[in-house]
Design an enzyme around this catalytic site. Structure first.
Site, short mmCIF file in Angstrom:
data_model
loop_
_atom_site.label_atom_id
_atom_site.label_comp_id
_atom_site.label_asym_id
_atom_site.label_seq_id
_atom_site.Cartn_x
_atom_site.Cartn_y
_atom_site.Cartn_z
N GLN A 103 44.56 28.81 62.93
CA GLN A 103 44.68 27.36 62.79
C GLN A 103 45.72 26.97 61.74
O GLN A 103 46.46 25.98 61.91
CB GLN A 103 43.31 26.73 62.47
CG GLN A 103 42.62 27.20 61.20
CD GLN A 103 41.77 28.45 61.40
OE1 GLN A 103 41.94 29.19 62.38
NE2 GLN A 103 40.86 28.71 60.48
N GLU A 119 59.29 52.87 56.55
CA GLU A 119 59.33 51.66 55.73
C GLU A 119 59.79 52.02 54.32
O GLU A 119 60.68 51.40 53.76
CB GLU A 119 57.92 51.06 55.72
CG GLU A 119 57.80 49.78 54.94
CD GLU A 119 56.34 49.35 54.78
OE1 GLU A 119 55.43 50.16 55.07
OE2 GLU A 119 56.12 48.22 54.32
N HIS A 120 59.15 53.01 53.73
CA HIS A 120 59.49 53.49 52.39
C HIS A 120 59.92 54.94 52.48
O HIS A 120 59.20 55.77 53.04
CB HIS A 120 58.27 53.45 51.46
CG HIS A 120 57.59 52.13 51.41
ND1 HIS A 120 56.38 51.89 52.03
CD2 HIS A 120 57.93 50.96 50.79
CE1 HIS A 120 56.01 50.63 51.81
NE2 HIS A 120 56.92 50.04 51.07
N ASP A 127 57.10 48.14 44.76
CA ASP A 127 56.11 47.17 45.23
C ASP A 127 56.00 45.97 44.29
O ASP A 127 55.67 44.88 44.71
CB ASP A 127 54.71 47.82 45.29
CG ASP A 127 54.51 48.62 46.55
OD1 ASP A 127 55.29 48.43 47.50
OD2 ASP A 127 53.59 49.46 46.57
N HIS A 155 84.05 22.97 82.59
CA HIS A 155 84.54 23.60 81.36
C HIS A 155 86.07 23.56 81.36
O HIS A 155 86.70 23.17 80.37
CB HIS A 155 84.07 25.06 81.27
CG HIS A 155 82.66 25.22 80.79
ND1 HIS A 155 81.58 24.71 81.46
CD2 HIS A 155 82.16 25.84 79.69
CE1 HIS A 155 80.47 25.01 80.79
NE2 HIS A 155 80.80 25.70 79.71
N GLN A 179 50.20 55.07 49.16
CA GLN A 179 50.40 54.51 50.49
C GLN A 179 49.09 54.50 51.26
O GLN A 179 48.73 53.51 51.89
CB GLN A 179 51.43 55.38 51.22
CG GLN A 179 52.04 54.69 52.41
CD GLN A 179 52.71 53.41 52.00
OE1 GLN A 179 53.42 53.36 51.00
NE2 GLN A 179 52.46 52.34 52.74
#
Lengths: 431, 431
Positions: free
Chosen positions: A191, A327-328, A361, A420, A259
């Site tokens: 929501q 990711e790392h 981080d 065009h 991790q």
């Protein structure tokens, strides 16, 4: 025990492909539920938000109390631990400095024909930031999302965060203030995403929605994509450590567990050319697990998705790392810079034994919102550009139109687009 | 007749909101069909492609004939009209020059604490380009997609284009060669998108898929998003012309029709402060329509979605243009530069009477793949950055870890992530 692979075995390729293909998340089918929530929010605005918040967050709101007041934010900040606030301020300062350097430059030039060309960057007029409630409410993530938006120059930054049972994390509110968030609403779930995208009586719509969330939030983001922009759909987090015999196994084990403690679906991987390091890391993980508060989560992640890949030489690590596209990526080898330069796919690289991923981080300064689940093959971590967009600019005079016109007419005609061609020809007194 | 609005009337805001909210496209519900096609391609690879191509494109292929050979491409190029090829070459050269300037710079710096920070950009390893078949096969779009990929340094650019009844547009193949496309496959539809994303025996997978397509292609792109990256989902095209009394009404009418001839769902809008210009443009559209080959399409678009908005002053045009966030914005007023500088949301701006949008479609040099349907509020036209991604880099030594460590530990603890804190503390001899 983690998965063990070795490039020296005949079945390596097959097993590596299996590792890459591992499903770490069960994708919940919630799109119908989310669609219904969206229709309600679009039709009934504030009242739908109030009803859903009563039902899902056990919290009674009115249009007037949807928004978290500046006084509440100040009060929340005042009750935060001073040492943590100080750390948050250091993080904010460093994140701001790092991202300031990402601000793009406009370009404007005149070419040999005299055509004026270029582009300019403008900030997105309003962005929404979804912040999960409960234990996953990370103040650091508020900084990582809101500060680049501020640096980009977004004039309006709106945050939504659910307050289950009325409770908000004071550090999250402190981070919002520190980062310069303009409006905060105590709503969450699908929501909240629809309210940001379509607006209600109280909440003006935004143009782009950022931030992580559960399956409902992710589905809502997919559904509003097009009406507004969205950032990536984040998956479970992962780290890949490439290490040689010079690395400290206890430190690597600590990073793998950092991790793993995020989520049972997180993934911690080690690639090494040193068999005894591999054994030492595995032993250290087990011993450190014994004293970890979130040992159940970290242990499950390590057991189910952790993997140690033994390579014959670090040269073999490069193509594997590119296929993993972590990711790392921590690189803890003798010549880390050289190895790092050969990697194409990684969200962020952490170089050397003294750069645990956790520094990134929080306080390194670079962004911790990074591409997960192999998407570093095609996407980047969050940055200032995600809060801006580029408008191209073209300007011809009569001479330039005469020079370029015939080619444009030829291509328009070749593509069957006579209008065009005519729009050019009419200005050359040809049409 | 187009829709007529005037800011001087009391109901303007309500009618403008209606105009913005107009649904120009019926979204076909094809996701189940597309899902089934995807499952087949993933399970059966080449054979699924061959079966679907036989069914949808009435073309019998084998694994060996999926790929369009270099000889076929050379033969196709040889049969192209020399003037059109020359125009295509001019376009390619100009597009290349423009995009070369977009190549991003890496950053690497050492901050006051001695922390090494930065980021570097790398090209996406392989990109797929979807090119529609039939009349919508535009060679100019091949250039606009493939050249930025080449400039970015993508080592592998793969094009798919359906060949209904075996027919390929020779100019499309010529454009592919000119732009440096590495592989071309004669497949289309959802099956081609899944083949690019997941790979088959013959087609190696790519990491990102670009290019426009019908509802099936768009649905397939949505479904493979995550496995690979995708560009935007393009909607019907639109142009907004802001003009004052200095503008030539016939030229503006020609530009409105150039947009309208694309598609019955295209939209052509004019905002002007000059009532007589508005009347003259409307009259000229009608008269030019009479001699336009695609008058049925252009006429329907203009009747159903065209609009002329009369403003009391050009100042009023700025916020309206930002709310419209047009894909193409032509500014034909006395001080166009000044007005242009005040616009936040537009895909591309064309300045002055001698810059018809069609120049930008073909030979201006800037990209013609631009955000449609108000998405210029949050996204940019296609560029080199869409074919690259950024990896952040962080490097601490023992001193930097000591300086930043305590704050990282504090935040890790505040977020309930003890292993994060420990991964820092263990390196400071604290854990």
């Amino acid at each position: 025990m983690p998965i063990r692979l070795s490039t020296a075995t005949a079945d390596f390729e097959a097993r590596f492909v299996e590792l890459l293909a591992m499903k770490r998340e069960v994708s919940e089918e919630v799109s119908q539920t989310v669609k219904a929530i969206g229709a309600e929010v679009i039709a009934r605005g504030d009242q739908a938000l109030i009803d859903y918040t009563a039902r899902f967050d056990r919290l009674t709101l009115t249009p007037a109390t949807l928004r978290v007041t500046p006084e509440e934010i100040a009060a929340a900040t005042a009750q935060c631990d001073a040492r943590t606030l100080e750390a948050l301020r250091l993080a904010a300062t460093r994140i701001r400095s790092y991202h300031e350097r990402q601000k793009p430059k406009d370009d404007r030039f005149v070419d040999a024909l005299g055509v004026e060309l270029g582009y300019r960057w403008t900030a997105i007029e309003a962005v929404g930031l979804y912040v999960p409630g409960g234990t996953a409410a990370y103040p650091s993530s508020v900084l990582m999302n809101a500060i680049p938006a501020k640096v980009a120059g977004c004039p309006r930054i709106v945050m939504v965060v659910p307050a289950p049972g009325g409770i908000l994390n004071p550090l999250v509110l402190a981070a919002a203030e520190l980062a310069g968030v303009d409006e905060v609403y105590r709503i969450g779930g699908a929501q909240a995403v629809f309210a940001l995208a379509h607006g209600t009586e109280t909440i003006r719509p935004v143009a782009k929605i950022m931030g992580p969330g559960n399956a409902y939030v992710a589905a809502a983001k997919r559904q509003v994509f097009g009406t507004v922009g969205i950032d990536m759909i984040a998956g479970p987090s992962e780290v890949l450590v490439i290490a040689d015999g010079t690395a400290n196994p206890d430190w690597i084990a600590a990073d793998l567990l950092a991790q793993a403690e995020h989520d049972v679906a997180a993934q911690s991987l080690l690639i090494t050319d040193d068999a005894s390091l591999a054994e030492a890391v595995i032993a250290s993980v087990e011993s450190q697990l014994a004293t970890l508060p979130r040992a159940d989560i970290a242990g499950a992640s390590w057991r189910d998705f952790g993997a140690v890949i033994q390579v014959r030489s670090l040269d073999e690590a490069v193509p594997l790392a590119d296929r993993i596209a972590a990711e790392h990526l921590e690189i803890i080898v003798e010549d880390g810079e050289a190895l790092s330069a050969r990697i194409r796919n990684a969200g962020a690289i952490f170089l050397g034994g003294h750069t645990p991923e956790a520094i990134g981080d929080y306080v390194g300064g670079s962004n911790h919102v990074l591409p997960t689940a192999r998407s570093a093959r095609f996407s980047s971590g969050l940055g200032v550009l995600d809060f801006m967009k580029r408008t191209s600019i073209l300007k011809c005079g009569p001479d330039q139109l005469r020079a370029l016109g015939p080619a444009a007419i030829a291509l328009g005609e070749a593509e069957g687009l006579a209008a065009h061609a005519r729009s050019v020809a009419i200005r050359m007194n040809l049409g």
